[in-house]
Motif scaffolding. Structure first.
Motif, PDB file in Angstrom:
ATOM      1  N   ALA A   6       0.827  -1.197   0.000  1.00 44.98           N
ATOM      2  CA  ALA A   6       0.000   0.000   0.000  1.00 44.98           C
ATOM      3  C   ALA A   6       0.866   1.254   0.000  1.00 44.98           C
ATOM      4  N   LEU A   7       0.317   2.314  -0.555  1.00 54.48           N
ATOM      5  CA  LEU A   7       1.013   3.596  -0.559  1.00 54.48           C
ATOM      6  C   LEU A   7       1.182   4.093   0.873  1.00 54.48           C
ATOM      7  N   ARG A   8       2.401   4.489   1.229  1.00 55.33           N
ATOM      8  CA  ARG A   8       2.658   5.050   2.548  1.00 55.33           C
ATOM      9  C   ARG A   8       2.392   6.555   2.500  1.00 55.33           C
ATOM     10  N   VAL A   9       1.567   7.024   3.395  1.00 57.15           N
ATOM     11  CA  VAL A   9       1.216   8.442   3.441  1.00 57.15           C
ATOM     12  C   VAL A   9       1.808   9.046   4.712  1.00 57.15           C
ATOM     13  N   GLY A  10       2.687  10.012   4.520  1.00 56.33           N
ATOM     14  CA  GLY A  10       3.324  10.676   5.653  1.00 56.33           C
ATOM     15  C   GLY A  10       3.018  12.153   5.662  1.00 56.33           C
ATOM     16  N   VAL A  11       3.493  12.828   6.699  1.00 51.06           N
ATOM     17  CA  VAL A  11       3.296  14.267   6.822  1.00 51.06           C
ATOM     18  C   VAL A  11       4.593  14.890   7.334  1.00 51.06           C
ATOM     19  N   ARG A  12       4.890  16.066   6.848  1.00 55.05           N
ATOM     20  CA  ARG A  12       6.100  16.790   7.259  1.00 55.05           C
ATOM     21  C   ARG A  12       5.775  17.674   8.455  1.00 55.05           C
ATOM     22  N   VAL A  13       6.552  17.521   9.511  1.00 52.84           N
ATOM     23  CA  VAL A  13       6.344  18.296  10.731  1.00 52.84           C
ATOM     24  C   VAL A  13       7.630  19.068  11.034  1.00 52.84           C
ATOM     25  N   PRO A  14       7.655  20.377  10.825  1.00 51.00           N
ATOM     26  CA  PRO A  14       8.864  21.131  11.164  1.00 51.00           C
ATOM     27  C   PRO A  14       9.068  21.169  12.675  1.00 51.00           C
ATOM     28  N   PRO A  15      10.311  21.031  13.147  1.00 50.94           N
ATOM     29  CA  PRO A  15      10.585  21.080  14.591  1.00 50.94           C
ATOM     30  C   PRO A  15      10.484  22.509  15.130  1.00 50.94           C
ATOM     31  N   PRO A  40      12.148  18.108   8.889  1.00 50.57           N
ATOM     32  CA  PRO A  40      13.244  18.810   8.209  1.00 50.57           C
ATOM     33  C   PRO A  40      14.306  19.249   9.210  1.00 50.57           C
ATOM     34  N   ASP A  41      15.475  19.594   8.688  1.00 49.24           N
ATOM     35  CA  ASP A  41      16.613  19.981   9.521  1.00 49.24           C
ATOM     36  C   ASP A  41      17.144  21.324   9.056  1.00 49.24           C
ATOM     37  N   SER A  42      17.053  22.318   9.904  1.00 51.40           N
ATOM     38  CA  SER A  42      17.641  23.619   9.620  1.00 51.40           C
ATOM     39  C   SER A  42      17.943  24.278  10.956  1.00 51.40           C
ATOM     40  N   GLN A  43      19.218  24.357  11.297  1.00 47.40           N
ATOM     41  CA  GLN A  43      19.622  24.622  12.669  1.00 47.40           C
ATOM     42  C   GLN A  43      19.220  26.003  13.191  1.00 47.40           C
ATOM     43  N   LEU A  44      19.074  26.992  12.332  1.00 48.18           N
ATOM     44  CA  LEU A  44      18.682  28.315  12.794  1.00 48.18           C
ATOM     45  C   LEU A  44      17.171  28.529  12.754  1.00 48.18           C
ATOM     46  N   LEU A  45      16.474  27.768  11.923  1.00 40.23           N
ATOM     47  CA  LEU A  45      15.034  27.930  11.805  1.00 40.23           C
ATOM     48  C   LEU A  45      14.275  27.168  12.883  1.00 40.23           C
ATOM     49  N   TRP A  46      14.784  25.973  13.228  1.00 41.23           N
ATOM     50  CA  TRP A  46      14.008  25.078  14.090  1.00 41.23           C
ATOM     51  C   TRP A  46      14.877  24.473  15.185  1.00 41.23           C
ATOM     52  N   VAL A  69      14.878  17.033   5.089  1.00 46.62           N
ATOM     53  CA  VAL A  69      16.042  16.147   5.141  1.00 46.62           C
ATOM     54  C   VAL A  69      17.112  16.812   5.986  1.00 46.62           C
ATOM     55  N   THR A  70      18.098  15.985   6.414  1.00 44.24           N
ATOM     56  CA  THR A  70      19.300  16.546   7.009  1.00 44.24           C
ATOM     57  C   THR A  70      20.370  16.651   5.923  1.00 44.24           C
ATOM     58  N   ASN A  71      21.579  17.024   6.297  1.00 42.81           N
ATOM     59  CA  ASN A  71      22.589  17.273   5.268  1.00 42.81           C
ATOM     60  C   ASN A  71      23.973  16.904   5.778  1.00 42.81           C
ATOM     61  N   LEU A  72      24.941  16.919   4.868  1.00 38.46           N
ATOM     62  CA  LEU A  72      26.323  16.560   5.183  1.00 38.46           C
ATOM     63  C   LEU A  72      27.255  17.756   5.043  1.00 38.46           C
ATOM     64  N   ALA A  73      26.680  18.969   5.142  1.00 39.39           N
ATOM     65  CA  ALA A  73      27.496  20.183   5.090  1.00 39.39           C
ATOM     66  C   ALA A  73      27.629  20.792   6.477  1.00 39.39           C
ATOM     67  N   THR A  74      26.508  21.048   7.138  1.00 41.56           N
ATOM     68  CA  THR A  74      26.580  21.564   8.509  1.00 41.56           C
ATOM     69  C   THR A  74      26.833  20.438   9.504  1.00 41.56           C
ATOM     70  N   ARG A  75      26.592  19.197   9.108  1.00 44.32           N
ATOM     71  CA  ARG A  75      26.837  18.031   9.960  1.00 44.32           C
ATOM     72  C   ARG A  75      27.840  17.114   9.256  1.00 44.32           C
ATOM     73  N   HIS A  76      28.931  16.782   9.919  1.00 44.33           N
ATOM     74  CA  HIS A  76      29.894  15.839   9.357  1.00 44.33           C
ATOM     75  C   HIS A  76      29.220  14.468   9.242  1.00 44.33           C
ATOM     76  N   ASN A 103      20.237  23.346   1.395  1.00 47.62           N
ATOM     77  CA  ASN A 103      19.240  24.403   1.274  1.00 47.62           C
ATOM     78  C   ASN A 103      19.219  25.350   2.471  1.00 47.62           C
ATOM     79  N   SER A 104      18.152  25.320   3.273  1.00 54.78           N
ATOM     80  CA  SER A 104      17.983  26.311   4.341  1.00 54.78           C
ATOM     81  C   SER A 104      18.930  26.095   5.510  1.00 54.78           C
TER      82      SER A 104
END
Length: 343
Positions: A6-15, A40-46, A69-76, A103-104
């Motif tokens: 079945a299709l998985r249905v999710g929702v995005r929740v900003p921290p 999502p991951d954005s250290q100054l926004l959330w 998503v998270t990233n490999l620029a601000t986090r090693h 991104n952000s």
């Protein structure tokens, strides 16, 4: 042949609030039948995304949890590996590590987005560490992650051709940032398939998750005006040709000032909407909502989700308009009027 899952249905929740408060939002999504919650991951926004994930893991039982998503620029990558392992221990079989170019996260601190080459190297390091293998750090030292977690899937978010191919080649799944338009989905999945075939992999076995802004409404025109900054951001960041495929011709300046921190995450959303109205007409916004987003009645949204599933999409995560409040209304509307129709 067994039926497709079945299709998985999710929702995005900003921290966007304290982790203990956001857990109530995640619990409500779990009770209403959502399959996943993506943060999502954005250290100054959330707030810190892995702190929020830890609270969500401890406060839920069934629902899938992921970074989008998270990233490999601000986090090693080694730091990301440790954080991912720590969350996966608390939610066995429920955690997905979604990664992107930054991104952000990178913009507000003056860093550049991760290149495809750096992403390839970072994914290789992540996979090796999570699998318990030693990694040669710049030829200076070989180290490994204690108590590794090989079961953490790595999903790559992508919209451009290079990263779409890279996702098909090396990732455990793909997060498509092209919306739900059949035209753009066909192009994006073709690039993923090229990457998979080049690596000798079966593209049909790769999970495909699509992100889409969503609004349950019987007045699309009124709701569509709210997403003008999203449409403008896509056009400004090289997506104008994709919009044109759907008959949306817009001309947005290369630099848009007076919006902090950016169009997609504007703190004053009403002001951003008014600003973008100079380039995005009401008609263009409505067409964008109809073509690229999931705006409409419960019946219309259900039909679009069924069509995505038939196309080969294995999951979606829905986004509300807003970065600094939880998607409470969206969770209630979809959970009570759309999910029952899918089941």
């Amino acid at each position: 042949m067994s039926p497709a899952p079945a299709l998985r249905v999710g929702v995005r929740v900003p921290p966007c609030d304290r982790a203990d408060r956001l857990v109530e939002t995640v619990r409500r999504a779990e009770r209403l039948g959502f399959d996943d919650v993506w943060f999502p991951d954005s250290q100054l926004l959330w707030r810190d995304v892995f702190t929020t994930l830890t609270a969500a893991a401890l406060g839920t039982e069934r629902i899938g949890l992921g970074t989008a998503v998270t990233n490999l620029a601000t986090r090693h990558p080694a730091v990301v590996a440790s954080a991912a392992r720590s969350v996966a221990e608390l939610a066995p079989g429920r955690f997905t590590l979604g990664l992107g170019v930054g991104n952000s996260s990178v913009g507000p601190v003056g860093l550049r987005q991760t290149t495809s080459a750096a992403m390839r190297d970072g994914l290789g390091m992540l996979r090796a560490l999570l699998d318990g293998q030693e990694w040669d750090f710049e030829g200076k030292v070989r180290s490994r992650l204690r108590d590794p977690r090989p079961d953490v899937p790595l999903h790559l978010a992508a919209s451009g051709p290079k990263n779409l191919r890279l996702a098909g080649e090396v990732a455990d799944g793909v997060i498509l940032l092209s919306g739900v338009s059949p035209r753009t989905l066909e192009g994006a999945t073709a690039r993923v398939r090229e990457g998979a075939e080049a690596a000798g992999r079966n593209a049909d076995e790769l999970p495909l998750t699509v992100s889409a802004f969503c609004a349950v409404t019987d007045d699309i025109e009124a709701e569509a005006r709210r997403i003008k900054p999203i449409c403008a951001s896509i056009a400004r960041n090289g997506g104008a040709p994709f919009l044109a495929l759907a008959g949306i011709d817009v001309d947005v300046p290369a630099v848009v000032e007076d919006v902090y921190p950016d169009l997609v995450h504007a703190e004053d959303w009403d002001a951003a909407v008014d600003l973008c109205s100079a380039w995005i007409s009401d008609e263009a916004a409505t067409r964008f909502a109809q073509e690229f987003c999931l705006f409409g009645t419960p019946e219309q949204i259900t039909e679009r989700l069924d069509a995505l599933h038939a196309f080969g999409v294995t999951g979606v995560f829905l986004q509300h308009v807003g970065s600094y409040d939880p998607p409470t209304e969206l969770i209630e509307a979809v959970g009570t009027s759309v999910l029952p129709r899918l089941t």
